[in-house]
Every structure is written in C-alpha cells, then in structure tokens.
Design a protein around this motif. Structure first.
Motif, short mmCIF file in Angstrom:
data_model
loop_
_atom_site.label_atom_id
_atom_site.label_comp_id
_atom_site.label_asym_id
_atom_site.label_seq_id
_atom_site.Cartn_x
_atom_site.Cartn_y
_atom_site.Cartn_z
N PRO A 151 -2.15 -2.71 7.66
CA PRO A 151 -3.53 -2.20 7.66
C PRO A 151 -3.61 -0.81 7.06
O PRO A 151 -2.60 -0.13 6.87
CB PRO A 151 -3.87 -2.17 9.16
CG PRO A 151 -2.55 -1.96 9.84
CD PRO A 151 -1.56 -2.73 9.01
N PRO A 152 -4.81 -0.36 6.72
CA PRO A 152 -4.98 1.00 6.18
C PRO A 152 -4.41 2.04 7.14
O PRO A 152 -4.53 1.91 8.37
CB PRO A 152 -6.50 1.14 6.05
CG PRO A 152 -7.00 -0.27 5.93
CD PRO A 152 -6.09 -1.10 6.77
N ALA A 171 -3.36 -1.46 1.59
CA ALA A 171 -4.78 -1.65 1.27
C ALA A 171 -5.20 -0.87 0.04
O ALA A 171 -6.30 -1.08 -0.48
CB ALA A 171 -5.63 -1.23 2.47
N ALA A 231 -11.13 -4.72 -2.02
CA ALA A 231 -11.61 -5.16 -0.71
C ALA A 231 -12.26 -6.54 -0.79
O ALA A 231 -12.18 -7.33 0.16
CB ALA A 231 -12.61 -4.15 -0.16
N ALA A 243 -6.31 -8.95 2.62
CA ALA A 243 -7.10 -8.38 3.71
C ALA A 243 -7.43 -9.41 4.79
O ALA A 243 -7.67 -9.05 5.94
CB ALA A 243 -8.39 -7.79 3.16
N TRP A 300 -10.33 -4.69 4.26
CA TRP A 300 -9.47 -3.65 3.72
C TRP A 300 -9.48 -3.70 2.20
O TRP A 300 -9.83 -4.70 1.60
CB TRP A 300 -8.03 -3.85 4.20
CG TRP A 300 -7.85 -3.91 5.68
CD1 TRP A 300 -8.69 -3.40 6.62
CD2 TRP A 300 -6.78 -4.54 6.39
NE1 TRP A 300 -8.22 -3.66 7.88
CE2 TRP A 300 -7.04 -4.35 7.77
CE3 TRP A 300 -5.63 -5.22 6.01
CZ2 TRP A 300 -6.18 -4.84 8.76
CZ3 TRP A 300 -4.77 -5.70 6.99
CH2 TRP A 300 -5.04 -5.51 8.35
N GLY A 301 -9.06 -2.63 1.58
CA GLY A 301 -8.89 -2.65 0.13
C GLY A 301 -9.75 -1.63 -0.59
O GLY A 301 -10.54 -0.89 0.01
#
Length: 339
Positions: free
Chosen positions: A201-202, A212, A217, A232, A237-238
């Motif tokens: 995850p971020p 990410a 996203a 994601a 995320w992204g």
C-alpha cells in the motif's frame, strides 16, 4: 530508492579493486526489471568474478511454477552486470548455467581483459537507473525513425527475436488474448492473492513489489485494449491518470519477444534481450509496457506461439511509445542481495 547514479570518470575510484568492482556492478544490476518487481536474485563474488543466482523463495509459485519468468528476470540482471562491466572498461566473460547440479546458478561473469567502452555502451549504462516499466497508454506521437530495425537488431544479439506486429489484425488479436488472460487471472483467487502480496500500500517501507507510485490509480484504456494488471485491486492506489478516462490512449508499438526453444537457457537469453531492448529504447526517449498475463496460461501462450509468432516461443509481450508519466520504483539494498 537506491542512490545508484552513473559516475563521471573512466574507471571510478570507488570501483578499482575486484571487491569494489563487484559491488559497483551489483549495485547496477538490482535496477533490472523483474516480474512484479520480485527481484528474484542474489549475487556472490569470487576473484574477479560475479555470480547471478535465482532466488527460488521469490518465485511466483502460482503464476510461474516452472520459474520461466524468474529466469527472464535474472537474465535481465545478468545483462545489466555486463553493461556495468563494460562501462568500467572491463570485458565480461559469461558462462550461462555453468553447473548442472546448481540449476539456480544462472551465470558467472568474470573479467580480466580491458577495453575502453564504446559510446553506445556508455549510453546503455546511463539508462540503467532511468529506465522504468510503464503501465498505461502512450502519447500519440511517432517513434524515432529507424527505431524498429534497431530494436530488432538488439534482441538478435542476445539470441532472441523481437517481432513487431505491424498488421492491425495481428495487433487486435494479441490485444484480445491479453485482455482474455487478464480477465481469467482476475477470476483465479490464488493468483489474485499472490499478486496482492507484491502490491504494497502507499507509504509502505518495503523495497520490493510494485509500489503505488509505479502504476495509474485507474487502469488506462488503450486502442486496441491492452489492459495492465490491477495492482490496486479496487483500493484506489496509484498515480493520477495522464489523460481523460473517456478517451483511449495509444497502445503504441506492439511486439513479441520470442526464442526458438523454451528451456531455462532460452529464458535467460530472453531476459538479456529484454533488458538490452529496454535500455536501448530508453536511450531514444521511448518507454515500454510489459504484459505477461497470456504467457502464464498454457493455452493462450500456445495460441500466440502458433498464430502470431510463427512457432517461436513467446517470452514477453511489449508495447513501446512515448509518455510524460514518471513512475517511481523501489529496489532492495545491496547488502540484501550481495553475499
């Protein structure tokens, strides 16, 4: 991120002894591309020698049971070692799979002879920390003149073939196969779970996997449609999208990297060819998107081999183009991979 940067001198003073040279080239090698950024390698050193080992603990056991993608990744790292040695003015002597009793010993690279690097080799070396895998569509801009034959020639130098699909029907067929594979893989719970393990995850402090900062996203639509993996998995995320979501972006130049046989040595050659092509393309301002989804499903890989690659074994699906997006990846520290 790793702080590796191309030094300015002919032979950097920090890489003048065998141990320092080994450290220098491994520091470069960890920037090689790998499936899901698993970085499935470790390195050992001897007297004027570096060995590349496949790290079977990092193999994707569901998606890559035979270790084909793992060996392609290690082949890319092997080629990067070669480029780094040439930058230092050293001539690498490579033995691929030198010990039948050690199948995870990918290669040993020794050096002794010295020859100044060519400007071409300097350019490839400079792209090692700059190259990034793109995961989206491309800008609608023409590629540099003469790029296609040059890229094909780079792959041939590493005992592989880069087949550019110029026919619209072939491009559409390959896009359909990638799309079908991507859909099928998302329905496989074991594969989704395995992929999720390599998508931190971020804000994660992990130095492996696909962060990410390395994918959009929202998966970008291309024409024809070449879906990227959804790392994601619905979390949002992204990176923000580069274009308008309602307008498909260009799929870019579409190609297949193939080999005449399909043994571990061929997979290693394919990895070296892949990294050579990627570094050369990067030196021309061209980014690459990679698709391995259909190559993880036997029936779809066979379809590509028979219908689109004249019986040669497909090892990677590539798209090439220009983009203003900048992905940020991560790499493990050198003390984690150099023994």
């Amino acid at each position: 991120m790793n702080a590796f940067r191309p030094p300015a001198g002919e032979l950097p003073k920090e890489a003048s002894t065998p141990a320092e040279i080994s450290h220098f080239v491994v520091e470069a090698a960890v920037h090689a591309p790998s499936v899901h950024n698993t970085q499935p390698w470790w390195f050992s050193t001897g007297d004027r020698e570096v060995s590349v080992h496949a790290d079977a603990e990092r193999r994707l056991r569901v998606a890559d049971p035979d270790g084909r993608e793992m060996m392609i990744s290690c082949g890319a790292a092997l080629f990067t070692v070669r480029v780094a040695l040439r930058y230092l003015g050293l001539v690498p002597a490579v033995r691929v799979l030198p010990d039948p009793d050690l199948p995870n010993l990918v290669a040993t690279i020794s050096w002794g002879e010295q020859t100044p690097p060519a400007e071409y080799e300097r350019q490839l070396f400079a792209e090692i920390p700059r190259r990034r895998t793109h995961r989206g569509g491309f800008d609608a801009e023409p590629l540099p003149a003469g790029l296609l034959p040059a890229l094909s020639g780079e792959a041939t130098r590493e005992k592989a073939t880069l087949r550019i699909l110029g026919d619209d029907g072939e491009r559409a067929a390959l896009a359909a196969v990638v799309e079908a594979a991507d859909y099928a893989l998302r329905l496989d719970g074991a594969r989704v779970q395995e992929e999720s393990k390599w998508a931190p995850p971020p804000g994660s402090r992990r130095r492996d996997g696909v962060p990410a900062t390395a994918y959009p996203a929202r998966p970008e639509r291309t024409q024809p449609s070449f879906p990227s993996r959804d790392f994601a998995h619905g979390h949002g995320w992204g990176l923000p999208p580069a274009g308008q979501g309602s307008v498909p972006r260009s799929a870019g130049l579409v190609g297949l990297l193939t080999t005449t046989s399909d043994r571990p040595a061929d997979w290693i050659h394919a990895g070296q060819a892949l990294q050579r092509v990627l570094l050369f393309a990067s030196s021309c301002g061209v980014a690459a998107a990679l698709h391995s989804q259909p190559l993880e499903l036997t029936q779809l890989r066979d379809f590509i081999r028979i219908q689109l690659s004249a019986g040669a074994y497909p090892q990677m699906v590539l798209r090439l183009g220009t983009t203003g997006q900048t992905a940020v990846s991560v790499r493990r520290r050198i003390d984690e991979v150099l023994l």
